[in-house]
Design a protein around this motif. Structure first.
Motif, PDB file in Angstrom:
ATOM      1  N   UNK A   1     -56.961 -61.298 -27.327  1.00 14.84           N
ATOM      2  CA  UNK A   1     -56.997 -60.356 -26.248  1.00 14.84           C
ATOM      3  C   UNK A   1     -55.701 -59.742 -26.024  1.00 14.84           C
ATOM      4  N   UNK A   2     -55.177 -58.473 -26.418  1.00 14.46           N
ATOM      5  CA  UNK A   2     -53.964 -58.102 -26.096  1.00 14.46           C
ATOM      6  C   UNK A   2     -53.986 -57.656 -24.456  1.00 14.46           C
ATOM      7  N   UNK A   3     -53.015 -58.179 -23.893  1.00 19.13           N
ATOM      8  CA  UNK A   3     -52.627 -57.690 -22.539  1.00 19.13           C
ATOM      9  C   UNK A   3     -52.184 -56.428 -22.343  1.00 19.13           C
ATOM     10  N   UNK A   4     -52.777 -55.328 -22.167  1.00 17.16           N
ATOM     11  CA  UNK A   4     -52.089 -53.985 -22.055  1.00 17.16           C
ATOM     12  C   UNK A   4     -51.067 -53.815 -20.951  1.00 17.16           C
ATOM     13  N   UNK A   5     -51.432 -54.547 -19.896  1.00 15.70           N
ATOM     14  CA  UNK A   5     -50.545 -54.344 -18.621  1.00 15.70           C
ATOM     15  C   UNK A   5     -49.185 -54.879 -18.831  1.00 15.70           C
ATOM     16  N   UNK A   6     -48.890 -55.575 -19.991  1.00 15.35           N
ATOM     17  CA  UNK A   6     -47.657 -56.189 -20.178  1.00 15.35           C
ATOM     18  C   UNK A   6     -46.970 -55.216 -21.406  1.00 15.35           C
ATOM     19  N   UNK A   7     -47.567 -54.012 -21.797  1.00 18.88           N
ATOM     20  CA  UNK A   7     -46.770 -52.943 -22.632  1.00 18.88           C
ATOM     21  C   UNK A   7     -46.206 -52.182 -21.578  1.00 18.88           C
ATOM     22  N   UNK A   8     -45.031 -51.496 -22.165  1.00 24.09           N
ATOM     23  CA  UNK A   8     -44.269 -50.585 -21.136  1.00 24.09           C
ATOM     24  C   UNK A   8     -45.006 -49.253 -20.883  1.00 24.09           C
ATOM     25  N   UNK A   9     -44.566 -48.421 -20.029  1.00 22.47           N
ATOM     26  CA  UNK A   9     -45.156 -47.241 -19.909  1.00 22.47           C
ATOM     27  C   UNK A   9     -44.894 -46.172 -21.006  1.00 22.47           C
ATOM     28  N   UNK A  10     -43.668 -46.322 -21.699  1.00 21.78           N
ATOM     29  CA  UNK A  10     -43.254 -45.719 -22.614  1.00 21.78           C
ATOM     30  C   UNK A  10     -43.914 -46.033 -23.971  1.00 21.78           C
TER      31      UNK A  10
ATOM     32  N   UNK B   1     -59.042 -48.668 -10.166  1.00 19.65           N
ATOM     33  CA  UNK B   1     -58.277 -50.184  -9.723  1.00 19.65           C
ATOM     34  C   UNK B   1     -59.373 -50.905  -8.947  1.00 19.65           C
ATOM     35  N   UNK B   2     -60.399 -50.420  -8.452  1.00 18.97           N
ATOM     36  CA  UNK B   2     -61.419 -50.865  -7.452  1.00 18.97           C
ATOM     37  C   UNK B   2     -62.683 -51.272  -8.633  1.00 18.97           C
ATOM     38  N   UNK B   3     -62.682 -50.826  -9.600  1.00 15.84           N
ATOM     39  CA  UNK B   3     -63.781 -50.827 -10.598  1.00 15.84           C
ATOM     40  C   UNK B   3     -63.366 -51.490 -11.983  1.00 15.84           C
ATOM     41  N   UNK B   4     -62.218 -51.345 -12.219  1.00 15.07           N
ATOM     42  CA  UNK B   4     -61.572 -52.101 -13.405  1.00 15.07           C
ATOM     43  C   UNK B   4     -60.293 -52.695 -13.113  1.00 15.07           C
ATOM     44  N   UNK B   5     -60.281 -54.126 -13.588  1.00  9.95           N
ATOM     45  CA  UNK B   5     -59.144 -54.792 -13.254  1.00  9.95           C
ATOM     46  C   UNK B   5     -58.000 -54.652 -14.220  1.00  9.95           C
ATOM     47  N   UNK B   6     -58.228 -55.603 -15.494  1.00  3.52           N
ATOM     48  CA  UNK B   6     -57.272 -55.303 -16.588  1.00  3.52           C
ATOM     49  C   UNK B   6     -57.920 -54.621 -17.681  1.00  3.52           C
ATOM     50  N   UNK B   7     -57.396 -54.094 -18.444  1.00  2.16           N
ATOM     51  CA  UNK B   7     -57.794 -53.507 -19.829  1.00  2.16           C
ATOM     52  C   UNK B   7     -57.182 -54.569 -20.879  1.00  2.16           C
TER      53      UNK B   7
ATOM     54  N   UNK C   1     -45.887 -54.539 -28.413  1.00  2.00           N
ATOM     55  CA  UNK C   1     -45.579 -55.782 -28.242  1.00  2.00           C
ATOM     56  C   UNK C   1     -46.697 -56.794 -28.669  1.00  2.00           C
ATOM     57  N   UNK C   2     -47.895 -56.430 -28.350  1.00  2.00           N
ATOM     58  CA  UNK C   2     -49.140 -56.949 -28.448  1.00  2.00           C
ATOM     59  C   UNK C   2     -49.201 -58.400 -27.928  1.00  2.00           C
ATOM     60  N   UNK C   3     -48.637 -58.650 -26.675  1.00  2.00           N
ATOM     61  CA  UNK C   3     -48.865 -59.965 -25.922  1.00  2.00           C
ATOM     62  C   UNK C   3     -50.274 -60.243 -25.556  1.00  2.00           C
ATOM     63  N   UNK C   4     -50.612 -61.591 -26.275  1.00  2.00           N
ATOM     64  CA  UNK C   4     -52.014 -61.889 -26.037  1.00  2.00           C
ATOM     65  C   UNK C   4     -52.147 -62.530 -24.717  1.00  2.00           C
TER      66      UNK C   4
END
Length: 423
Positions: free
Chosen positions: A57-66, A36-42, A409-412
């Motif tokens: 750009x798909x915001x991967x942080x908005x995808x569920x862990x499952x 987390x100290x080197x990479x913010x978002x993927x 979900x592929x939230x952009x």
């Protein structure tokens, strides 16, 4: 003063997909989360490099862990793939300026491109443009290709599962033909992928444990097709065993380089579109011998067959996604993590690296020592190579009788630049 935010990463899938490419995506995503100290978002490119050019750009942080976990058992490209070849920077500077513009806007400093030889070329170009345009990027190629033709790596993620599917399908179809050949079909032809290299066709040879077992004939791009010799082999096989099963690589060609299944159309990478080899061979056999035949084309079925994926393949796909991030975290650029075989029995492997400028646009053919003397089968050396790659069954979870696959979900991410409709 608050510290500057950690730079972000861009991941994308390119070219033909595989049963385990999403496992590489999971490897990248999960490993990036450890820094987390080197990479913010993927971010993931929607439809490969086009996602960067179009600022999709798909915001991967908005995808569920499952859903991220589900990538491990879901085939095809969860983020969308593409066939799009970047031109040289001097041929089309606008493409590269656009990439840098998007990467600057979203603070992207890491580029992970998951694909084959053409994708390695794209990744190599991206590794160079940052410095030339004043925006340093670290670009790491994550290898995948069912064709198994990337150099410097023992094998490619995606291949082991296709090899397993083709060997299994060949054996099952052969049982069908054998049971009916006395009064019905005597020849069965399975057409598989493989433009210039016969790795997939060769893997079908694992289905045979004796001369009588299928496949009786394998056609490789590396071995020139001779019609008379081929027809004689078919007739000899039918007379000896009652039936003949043939596995034919789509890139089968004559000594003068004439493709049996070529066409005049080309894909976005400039490759001739292949297909139609199986019916052509069937007609040749019918005209010469009159045998009743059936043929099948594995086509997308072979590369999407996650229900019977190889455990070895799955583990390697994840590990190379993981290794790509670790290389970037170590400050590396313009590299591809590779699979290095340590031993056949017991099968052991480790991760190595290869420079992208030597990988891009290169193809690894099957060595001559893998072909039987008559060119219609594989040797024991080839079996020792192929066998570990299909080992283990990485079954997905089943629901209502079918595999349970995830759909993201592929939230952009919100766009930060004015619209650009050139791509």
């Amino acid at each position: 003063m608050p510290a500057d935010p950690a730079p972000n990463a861009f991941y994308a899938q390119s070219g033909g997909v595989t049963a385990v490419i999403n496992a590489s995506a999971a490897g990248v995503i999960n490993t990036a989360a450890l820094f987390p100290e080197k990479i913010g978002q993927v971010y993931a490119g929607q439809n490969g490099i086009l996602g960067a050019l179009r600022e999709e750009l798909i915001d991967i942080s908005r995808e569920s862990e499952a859903s991220i976990q589900g990538l491990m058992t879901t085939p095809s490209g969860a983020f969308g793939s593409c066939r799009y070849k970047l031109k040289g920077i001097d041929e089309n500077r606008a493409e590269y300026e656009r990439l840098i513009e998007v990467f600057k806007a979203h603070n992207i400093r890491y580029f992970f491109y998951n694909g084959g030889g053409d994708s390695a070329d794209t990744c190599q170009k991206v590794s160079e443009i940052g410095e030339r345009l004043g925006f340093p990027l670290q670009a790491i190629h994550v290898p995948k290709t069912i064709d198994n033709d990337l150099p410097f790596t023992d094998n490619c993620p995606g291949f082991g599962s296709v090899a397993k599917y083709v060997a299994l399908s060949t054996r099952e179809a052969a049982f069908d033909i054998a049971s009916m050949c006395a009064t019905s079909t005597k020849v069965f032809i399975l057409e598989v992928m493989g433009r210039h290299a016969g790795w997939i066709a060769g893997a079908a040879g694992l289905a045979s444990r004796s001369e009588a077992e299928a496949p009786h004939i394998i056609l490789f791009p590396e071995i020139a097709f001779e019609e008379e010799r081929f027809l004689a082999k078919v007739k000899e096989t039918v007379e000896k065993f009652g039936f003949c099963v043939i596995v034919a690589s789509e890139g089968t060609q004559t000594a003068d380089g004439q493709l049996l299944s070529g066409s005049t159309s080309r894909d976005a990478f400039g490759h001739v579109q292949l297909g139609g080899l199986a019916p052509k061979l069937a007609n040749i056999i019918k005209q010469a011998h009159g045998y009743k035949y059936h043929w099948a084309v594995a086509d997308y079925l072979q590369r999407a067959a996650r229900h019977i994926a190889s455990q070895t393949d799955l583990e390697q796909a994840y590990s190379l996604g993981e290794a790509a991030v670790n290389l970037a975290m170590a400050g590396k650029n313009a590299l591809m993590p590779t699979i290095v075989r340590v031993s056949d029995e017991p099968y052991e492997w480790k991760v190595g690296t290869a420079p992208l400028d030597e990988v891009a646009n290169q193809e690894k053919m099957m060595p001559r020592s893998f072909f039987s003397d008559d060119g219609y089968g594989i040797t024991e050396e080839a079996r020792r190579y192929f066998q570990p790659l299909i080992m283990g069954e990485a079954y997905p979870n089943y629901q209502d009788g079918l595999p349970h696959y995830v759909t993201l979900d592929r939230h952009l991410a919100p766009k930060k630049l004015p619209p650009d409709n050139r791509w």
